[in-house]
Design an enzyme around this catalytic site. Structure first.
Site, PDB file in Angstrom:
ATOM      1  N   HIS A  10      18.235 -90.728  19.065  1.00  0.00           N
ATOM      2  CA  HIS A  10      17.498 -90.038  17.393  1.00  0.00           C
ATOM      3  C   HIS A  10      18.268 -90.581  16.295  1.00  0.00           C
ATOM      4  CE1 HIS A  10      15.896 -87.744  20.169  1.00  0.00           C
ATOM      5  NE2 HIS A  10      14.220 -87.158  19.182  1.00  0.00           N
TER       6      HIS A  10
ATOM      7  N   ASP B  75      21.528 -88.199  16.058  1.00  0.00           N
ATOM      8  CA  ASP B  75      21.898 -88.008  17.722  1.00  0.00           C
ATOM      9  C   ASP B  75      23.356 -88.794  17.271  1.00  0.00           C
ATOM     10  OD1 ASP B  75      20.272 -86.849  18.536  1.00  0.00           O
ATOM     11  OD2 ASP B  75      19.703 -89.238  19.882  1.00  0.00           O
TER      12      ASP B  75
HETATM   13  C1  XLS Z   1      10.747 -83.497  23.010  1.00  0.00           C
HETATM   14  C2  XLS Z   1      10.929 -84.945  23.446  1.00  0.00           C
HETATM   15  C3  XLS Z   1      12.005 -85.338  22.699  1.00  0.00           C
HETATM   16  C4  XLS Z   1      11.738 -87.311  22.541  1.00  0.00           C
HETATM   17  C5  XLS Z   1      11.975 -87.984  21.605  1.00  0.00           C
HETATM   18  O1  XLS Z   1      10.573 -82.800  23.755  1.00  0.00           O
HETATM   19  O2  XLS Z   1      11.290 -85.372  24.435  1.00  0.00           O
HETATM   20  O3  XLS Z   1      13.155 -85.783  22.842  1.00  0.00           O
HETATM   21  O4  XLS Z   1      11.626 -87.798  23.406  1.00  0.00           O
HETATM   22  O5  XLS Z   1      12.381 -87.693  20.311  1.00  0.00           O
END
Ligand code: XLS
Ligand code: CA
Ligand code: CA
Length: 437
Positions: free
Chosen positions: A99, A102
């Protein structure tokens, strides 16, 4: 600087190895069904769990330090990048996913956030070239900041919609710059808690528009990869609009997005929706929307998204069967959207977890290949539908049968003679026999 000092370069040592820092089933260059295991599995590291998540839960603060020795916010994020590439190298992981928030510190304004991102993206671009690593997909975190408490594209506040669009614009630019083969939309808070305060129709229309707007922008600046929606039924909101694969496919059709979008199917989200992982993958595949996978597993006794590393070989086998039937990954791959448990807090635990997940999927691939080569399950299914190959069935299959013809056919027959047994238990036993032969 070395961040994972107690983690060696992990090698394949075969199934009899007792070395916990070795692969026992994942042999990257070994060929299975015409491709190397590396090419089949396309493992990716999730940046958020691996470099950011510190083991917090509702009842406790972090148990892990993910500052990697950095003293300023920017240094922390630079060190995260160095640590990320060190770990990918040591584990033979070729891809990663992130993200926007991140990888770089959040600023006070969007302009500041973007400037921070640019600094780290410069660094990453160099590291990717140097180490030969690739971006499987990027995404925007439009759910953590308080502004998103009522959703992003589905917020009742137009300024929030505008912010989300601008944030996604930048995240797509960054993804393109790093050569990403995918871009994920997970509707973090795109849902609602109560209809007493919600205009569902308006929210869905707005979400459709946000996806159209941002995905077309990406195409206009040269994005050639796949866009994915990642279904999830609940958490954080009670009702998430992207409930499951079938719901998302209906949404994509309604808003004319099927050309550009596929699905990123996550195992834990499938089970939260009351489906099996295999079901969700099959729904994606039969609708031509199979894209990528978030490889993890939930805990069937817990009602939330535990994001555990996948070690259940039945599940990984059924998953890889679907992947092989879909013809393998094109732009997608297996992203470990998984984190170590709160009590598994040491850097070595991160390595043990990836080794467990990678070996879990390597076994799944090996077993799926055995099932396909054995052929009995596919042959059974083929035979089960053989009545559509001749006679009236052939006419149905070719869509030439008329309603009058079908009526006349049954009137002449009187009734249907009993249909064949489904043989579920017999087949389940074959499955075990092949796995453990
Ligand atoms: C949350 C999601 C998230 C997505 C990406 O539950 O798994 O991590 O994979 O935003
Ligand atoms: Ca996920
Ligand atoms: Ca998840």
């Amino acid at each position: 600087m070395e961040f994972f000092k107690n983690v060696p370069v992990v090698k394949y040592e075969g199934k009899d190895s007792a070395n916990p820092m070795a692969f026992r089933y994942y042999n990257p260059e070994e060929e299975i069904a015409g491709k190397t295991m590396r090419e089949h599995l396309k493992f990716a590291m999730s940046y958020w769990h691996t470099l950011c998540a510190e083991g917090t839960d509702m009842f406790g603060r972090g148990t892990m330090d993910k500052s990697f020795g950095g003293q300023t916010p920017m240094d922390v994020y630079k060190n995260k990048a160095y640590a990320a590439f060190e770990l990918m190298d040591k584990l033979s992981i070729d891809y990663f996913c992130f993200h926007d928030r991140d990888i770089a510190p959040e600023g006070e304004t969007l302009a500041e956030c973007n400037a921070n991102l640019d600094v780290i993206v410069d660094l990453m671009e160099g590291l990717m070239k140097e180490r030969g690593k690739k971006l499987l997909w990027g995404t925007a975190n439009c759910f953590n900041h308080p502004r998103y408490m009522n959703g992003a594209g589905t917020s009742p506040d137009a300024d929030v919609f505008a912010y989300a669009a601008a944030q996604i614009k930048k995240a797509i630019e960054v993804t393109i710059r790093l050569g990403g083969s995918g871009y994920v939309y997970w509707g973090g808070r795109e849902g609602y808690e109560t209809l007493l305060n919600t205009d569902m129709g308006k929210e869905l229309d707005n979400l459709g528009f946000l996806l159209k707007l941002t995905s077309q922008y990406g195409r206009s600046i040269g994005f050639k990869g796949d866009y994915y929606i990642e279904p999830k039924p609940k958490e954080p909101t009670k009702h998430q609009y992207d409930f499951d694969a079938a719901t998302v496919i209906g949404f994509l059709q309604k808003y004319n997005l099927t050309e550009d979008f596929k699905l990123n199917v996550e195992a834990n989200h499938a089970t939260l929706a009351g489906h099996t992982f295999q079901h969700e993958l099959a729904v994606a595949r039969v609708n031509g929307a199979f894209g990528s996978i978030d490889a993890n597993q939930g805990d069937l006794q817990l009602g939330w998204d535990t994001d555990q590393f996948p070690t259940n070989v039945y599940e990984t086998t059924l998953c890889m069967l679907e992947v092989l039937k879909a013809g393998g990954f094109t732009n997608g791959g297996l992203n470990f959207d998984a984190k170590t448990r709160r009590a598994s807090w040491t850097p070595e635990d991160i390595a043990y977890s990836y080794i467990a997940g990678m070996d879990g999927f390597a076994l799944g691939l090996r077993m799926a290949d055995k099932i396909l080569k054995d052929g009995r399950l596919d042959a059974f299914v083929d035979k089960r539908y053989e009545s559509y190959k001749t006679g009236i069935g052939k006419k149905i299959a070719e869509r030439t049968a008329t309603i009058e013809e079908l009526e006349a056919y049954i009137l002449a027959k009187g009734d249907v003679e009993t249909t064949a047994s489904g043989r579920q238990e017999y087949l389940e036993n074959i499955f075990n026999a092949v796995l453990f032969s």
